[in-house]
Motif scaffolding. Structure first.
Motif, PDB file in Angstrom:
ATOM      1  N   ASP A   1      -7.124 -17.765  -9.961  1.00 24.67           N
ATOM      2  CA  ASP A   1      -6.077 -18.633 -10.493  1.00 24.67           C
ATOM      3  C   ASP A   1      -4.702 -18.005 -10.325  1.00 24.67           C
ATOM      4  N   ARG A   2      -4.603 -16.695 -10.534  1.00 26.25           N
ATOM      5  CA  ARG A   2      -3.324 -16.001 -10.348  1.00 26.25           C
ATOM      6  C   ARG A   2      -2.855 -16.052  -8.889  1.00 26.25           C
ATOM      7  N   LEU A   3      -3.821 -16.024  -7.968  1.00 25.26           N
ATOM      8  CA  LEU A   3      -3.478 -16.000  -6.550  1.00 25.26           C
ATOM      9  C   LEU A   3      -3.263 -17.388  -5.971  1.00 25.26           C
ATOM     10  N   GLY A   4      -3.735 -18.403  -6.688  1.00 26.64           N
ATOM     11  CA  GLY A   4      -3.612 -19.762  -6.181  1.00 26.64           C
ATOM     12  C   GLY A   4      -4.668 -20.125  -5.155  1.00 26.64           C
ATOM     13  N   TYR A   5      -5.806 -19.432  -5.191  1.00 28.95           N
ATOM     14  CA  TYR A   5      -6.911 -19.699  -4.281  1.00 28.95           C
ATOM     15  C   TYR A   5      -8.158 -19.998  -5.096  1.00 28.95           C
ATOM     16  N   SER A   6      -9.185 -20.508  -4.419  1.00 27.05           N
ATOM     17  CA  SER A   6     -10.466 -20.676  -5.095  1.00 27.05           C
ATOM     18  C   SER A   6     -11.168 -19.324  -5.169  1.00 27.05           C
ATOM     19  N   ALA A   7     -12.106 -19.185  -6.113  1.00 26.79           N
ATOM     20  CA  ALA A   7     -12.850 -17.935  -6.237  1.00 26.79           C
ATOM     21  C   ALA A   7     -13.614 -17.625  -4.952  1.00 26.79           C
ATOM     22  N   ARG A   8     -14.117 -18.662  -4.273  1.00 21.56           N
ATOM     23  CA  ARG A   8     -14.844 -18.448  -3.021  1.00 21.56           C
ATOM     24  C   ARG A   8     -13.923 -17.902  -1.937  1.00 21.56           C
ATOM     25  N   GLN A   9     -12.708 -18.423  -1.857  1.00 20.77           N
ATOM     26  CA  GLN A   9     -11.761 -17.927  -0.849  1.00 20.77           C
ATOM     27  C   GLN A   9     -11.405 -16.461  -1.099  1.00 20.77           C
ATOM     28  N   VAL A  10     -11.181 -16.114  -2.370  1.00 21.22           N
ATOM     29  CA  VAL A  10     -10.856 -14.726  -2.707  1.00 21.22           C
ATOM     30  C   VAL A  10     -12.009 -13.802  -2.332  1.00 21.22           C
ATOM     31  N   GLN A  11     -13.220 -14.225  -2.677  1.00 25.13           N
ATOM     32  CA  GLN A  11     -14.403 -13.432  -2.331  1.00 25.13           C
ATOM     33  C   GLN A  11     -14.500 -13.228  -0.827  1.00 25.13           C
ATOM     34  N   ARG A  12     -14.299 -14.282  -0.060  1.00 29.06           N
ATOM     35  CA  ARG A  12     -14.435 -14.209   1.389  1.00 29.06           C
ATOM     36  C   ARG A  12     -13.366 -13.295   2.005  1.00 29.06           C
ATOM     37  N   GLN A  13     -12.119 -13.433   1.554  1.00 29.50           N
ATOM     38  CA  GLN A  13     -11.039 -12.639   2.140  1.00 29.50           C
ATOM     39  C   GLN A  13     -11.194 -11.153   1.823  1.00 29.50           C
ATOM     40  N   LEU A  14     -11.542 -10.836   0.586  1.00 25.96           N
ATOM     41  CA  LEU A  14     -11.703  -9.432   0.215  1.00 25.96           C
ATOM     42  C   LEU A  14     -12.892  -8.800   0.931  1.00 25.96           C
ATOM     43  N   THR A  15     -13.984  -9.526   1.017  1.00 33.77           N
ATOM     44  CA  THR A  15     -15.169  -8.989   1.695  1.00 33.77           C
ATOM     45  C   THR A  15     -14.886  -8.745   3.170  1.00 33.77           C
ATOM     46  N   ALA A  16     -14.144  -9.660   3.791  1.00 35.05           N
ATOM     47  CA  ALA A  16     -13.836  -9.520   5.213  1.00 35.05           C
ATOM     48  C   ALA A  16     -12.966  -8.304   5.489  1.00 35.05           C
ATOM     49  N   GLU A  17     -12.010  -8.004   4.615  1.00 38.54           N
ATOM     50  CA  GLU A  17     -11.066  -6.908   4.881  1.00 38.54           C
ATOM     51  C   GLU A  17     -11.468  -5.586   4.245  1.00 38.54           C
TER      52      GLU A  17
ATOM     53  N   ASP B   1       7.175 -18.775 -20.512  1.00 40.54           N
ATOM     54  CA  ASP B   1       6.407 -19.991 -20.223  1.00 40.54           C
ATOM     55  C   ASP B   1       5.722 -19.975 -18.858  1.00 40.54           C
ATOM     56  N   GLY B   2       5.841 -18.876 -18.131  1.00 33.29           N
ATOM     57  CA  GLY B   2       5.146 -18.749 -16.860  1.00 33.29           C
ATOM     58  C   GLY B   2       5.869 -19.318 -15.664  1.00 33.29           C
ATOM     59  N   ALA B   3       7.086 -19.838 -15.853  1.00 26.98           N
ATOM     60  CA  ALA B   3       7.846 -20.336 -14.709  1.00 26.98           C
ATOM     61  C   ALA B   3       8.200 -19.203 -13.750  1.00 26.98           C
ATOM     62  N   LEU B   4       8.299 -17.984 -14.281  1.00 29.43           N
ATOM     63  CA  LEU B   4       8.551 -16.784 -13.493  1.00 29.43           C
ATOM     64  C   LEU B   4       7.446 -15.779 -13.792  1.00 29.43           C
ATOM     65  N   THR B   5       6.765 -15.304 -12.753  1.00 29.47           N
ATOM     66  CA  THR B   5       5.676 -14.344 -12.919  1.00 29.47           C
ATOM     67  C   THR B   5       6.007 -13.064 -12.166  1.00 29.47           C
ATOM     68  N   LEU B   6       5.958 -11.940 -12.880  1.00 31.81           N
ATOM     69  CA  LEU B   6       6.246 -10.640 -12.276  1.00 31.81           C
ATOM     70  C   LEU B   6       5.069  -9.676 -12.409  1.00 31.81           C
ATOM     71  N   ALA B   7       3.929 -10.182 -12.832  1.00 29.86           N
ATOM     72  CA  ALA B   7       2.749  -9.341 -13.019  1.00 29.86           C
ATOM     73  C   ALA B   7       2.249  -8.810 -11.687  1.00 29.86           C
ATOM     74  N   PRO B   8       1.485  -7.698 -11.694  1.00 28.12           N
ATOM     75  CA  PRO B   8       0.896  -7.210 -10.446  1.00 28.12           C
ATOM     76  C   PRO B   8       0.105  -8.325  -9.765  1.00 28.12           C
ATOM     77  N   GLY B   9       0.307  -8.493  -8.486  1.00 29.91           N
ATOM     78  CA  GLY B   9      -0.341  -9.578  -7.765  1.00 29.91           C
ATOM     79  C   GLY B   9       0.512 -10.813  -7.632  1.00 29.91           C
ATOM     80  N   ALA B  10       1.707 -10.800  -8.239  1.00 33.32           N
ATOM     81  CA  ALA B  10       2.601 -11.951  -8.127  1.00 33.32           C
ATOM     82  C   ALA B  10       3.093 -12.101  -6.698  1.00 33.32           C
ATOM     83  N   ASP B  11       3.371 -13.331  -6.309  1.00 30.08           N
ATOM     84  CA  ASP B  11       3.925 -13.618  -4.992  1.00 30.08           C
ATOM     85  C   ASP B  11       5.397 -13.207  -4.993  1.00 30.08           C
ATOM     86  N   ARG B  12       5.766 -12.252  -4.162  1.00 27.26           N
ATOM     87  CA  ARG B  12       7.130 -11.710  -4.194  1.00 27.26           C
ATOM     88  C   ARG B  12       8.165 -12.744  -3.785  1.00 27.26           C
ATOM     89  N   ASP B  13       7.858 -13.523  -2.752  1.00 26.33           N
ATOM     90  CA  ASP B  13       8.813 -14.536  -2.309  1.00 26.33           C
ATOM     91  C   ASP B  13       9.023 -15.595  -3.387  1.00 26.33           C
TER      92      ASP B  13
END
Length: 491
Positions: free
Chosen positions: A106-122, A401-413
């Motif tokens: 949810d933090r990354l904006g991807y599905s859990a399956r996509q995250v699993q696939r990308q991390l396993t691949a790399e 309110d979450g309009a701005l996120t600076l937590a680790p893993g946040a999208d820098r752009d």
């Protein structure tokens, strides 16, 4: 790198690649860091893995001699802004332990399956395996540096059950938790004091200019939440931390206490030991301990304009932030005023709106004010123009309110664009936050007064910064390091 060049790295025991990849030996069932002092195995018996979790998943256990689970983090994952880099930073901060894979996705904006696939691949391992490897390391630290009962160690390290804890420790270290603890008895490693006090060694790769980073932090230390004591060369930096399960204090020493050591001594004091991993990662980000100084020097030291500065300080780091939201507020306070004035304003803010610690510790008395508190605060104590106070309230509301996120893993752009959309925040503030709070190694601040003076001193213009990619944040610190005194910052 290909496998042949990786093998050459382990033959030469090259410390530059510790944490970048891991080497496993088929005949022994052990995985090591590239610089392991053991006899180099035959090439045919060696396999390479991009993470400790991948090596463990393949059935290898950690070497007891080089302790590959204690290497600095991979600089590639910390620098990258894509989904895998963001995921690795979030996992290191303990997001999977607290929120599960669904929370990470949810933090990354991807599905859990996509995250699993990308991390396993790399990385050769999914988010659960990566988090489990991190929990195993945390458990080993607690077993060998504290006298906590083993059951409490299991849950403090983030394991859901004692059985899972026992199985993971056996797989990772080929020992039971009791045997792992017994192996350290009588050793020189420091042991903790009361429950919640954990001594650590924060590893780094390559040269490290500790004096410069302690100078930087001492100049900006805010009364109540930070303090620096001792003489240059033997200073201790202390600060408070607002952690997911409670509060904490981290102490880091300038000197490792032995010549040639590639680590900084650290002590973490926690109200809840479940916060150990998060506290350590925040200290690592603040001190930029996962950087690759060799790659930075290769680019900057060869530059015709910046080269002399870079060669004079090969271990100069780009400090991050222990509390990203705090850093954003401090950046607004520092607009168009001196560093000393900004520090005074921040101290006033902490005294007025900070949350007191359960018990003061030396000069540490508070946690930095929460964004929601600042969003509703009048801020009249600061003696600032209403427009600047309104900017702080607006920033606090966006963070709350979450309009701005600076937590680790946040999208820098995305974070930078969200900052620029707030009234009263311009390019300098957004860039400074991106550089420090989000750990971006490639930020240049052309409007900064210190940067302009530094460019003039080396006879360069702002266009020269294009040659310094992807390490422009380090170039900024080289330009700042040559300044004779704190300068005004501009937005």
């Amino acid at each position: 790198m290909d496998d042949d060049s990786r093998y050459e790295a382990i033959r030469s025991r090259d410390e530059r690649f510790d944490g970048v990849f891991f080497t496993a030996v088929l005949t022994t069932g052990i995985y090591c860091r590239p610089s392991c002092p053991a006899t180099t195995p035959k090439r045919v018996n060696v396999r390479f893995y991009p993470s400790a979790a991948a090596a463990q998943a393949a059935g290898f256990r950690a070497c007891r001699r080089c302790r590959p689970d204690t290497v600095p983090g991979s600089p590639e994952w910390n620098a990258r802004g894509d989904a895998v880099g963001r995921a690795m930073r979030a996992i290191a901060d303990g997001v999977v332990d607290r929120e599960g894979v669904a929370g990470l996705a949810d933090r990354l904006g991807y599905s859990a399956r996509q995250v699993q696939r990308q991390l396993t691949a790399e990385l050769g391992a999914g988010p659960i395996a990566l988090a489990r490897a991190q929990r195993a390391h945390t458990a080993r630290v607690l077993l060998q540096t504290t006298d906590l009962p083993i059951t409490e160690v299991a849950f403090a390290a983030g394991f859901a059950s004692v059985r899972q804890f026992n199985d993971t420790i056996r797989t990772a270290y080929d020992r039971t938790p009791s045997a792992l603890r017994a192996s350290e008895r009588g050793a020189a490693a420091a042991r903790g004091g009361p429950a919640g006090d954990v001594p650590l060694r924060l590893a780094h790769r390559g040269p490290y200019d500790a004096r410069a980073i302690f100078d930087f932090l001492a100049l900006r230390a805010i009364a109540g939440i930070e303090e620096v004591s001792g003489a240059p060369g033997a200073r201790t930096y202390r600060r408070t931390l607002d952690l997911p399960h409670g509060s904490g204090i981290v102490e880091v020493d300038e000197s490792p206490g032995q010549a040639g050591a590639r680590w900084l001594p650290c002590r973490v004091h926690l109200t809840d030991l479940r916060d150990l991993t998060t506290a350590v990662q925040r200290a690592r980000r603040l001190f930029d301990l996962d950087a690759d100084p060799y790659a930075v020097a290769e680019r900057l030291a060869a530059d015709p304009a910046l080269g002399a500065l870079a060669r004079a300080r090969p271990g100069l780091r780009s400090p991050g932030a222990a509390e990203p939201e705090e850093l954003a507020v401090r950046a607004v306070l520092g607009q168009q005023i001196t560093v000393a004035s900004a520090r005074t304003l921040a101290g006033t803010l902490v005294a007025a709106y900070g949350k007191p610690l359960p018990a003061p510790s030396g000069g540490l008395t508070h946690l930095f004010p929460e964004p929601a508190t600042l969003a509703e605060a009048p801020l009249t104590e600061l003696g600032m123009p209403e427009a600047r106070r309104a900017t702080i309230r607006t920033l606090g509301a966006a963070l709350a309110d979450g309009a701005l996120t600076l937590a680790p893993g946040a999208d820098r752009d995305a974070a930078e664009q969200a900052l620029l959309a707030l009234r009263g925040i311009g390019p300098w503030t957004a860039g400074y936050v991106r550089m420090r709070a989000l750990g971006d190694p490639d930020v240049f601040l052309p409007g900064d007064a210190g940067v302009r003076h530094g460019l003039a001193r080396i006879g360069a213009d702002r266009d020269a910064a294009e040659r310094w990619r992807p390490w422009r944040s380090y170039a900024v610190h080289h330009l700042w390091a040559g300044e004779p005194s704190p300068t005004d910052r501009e937005d």
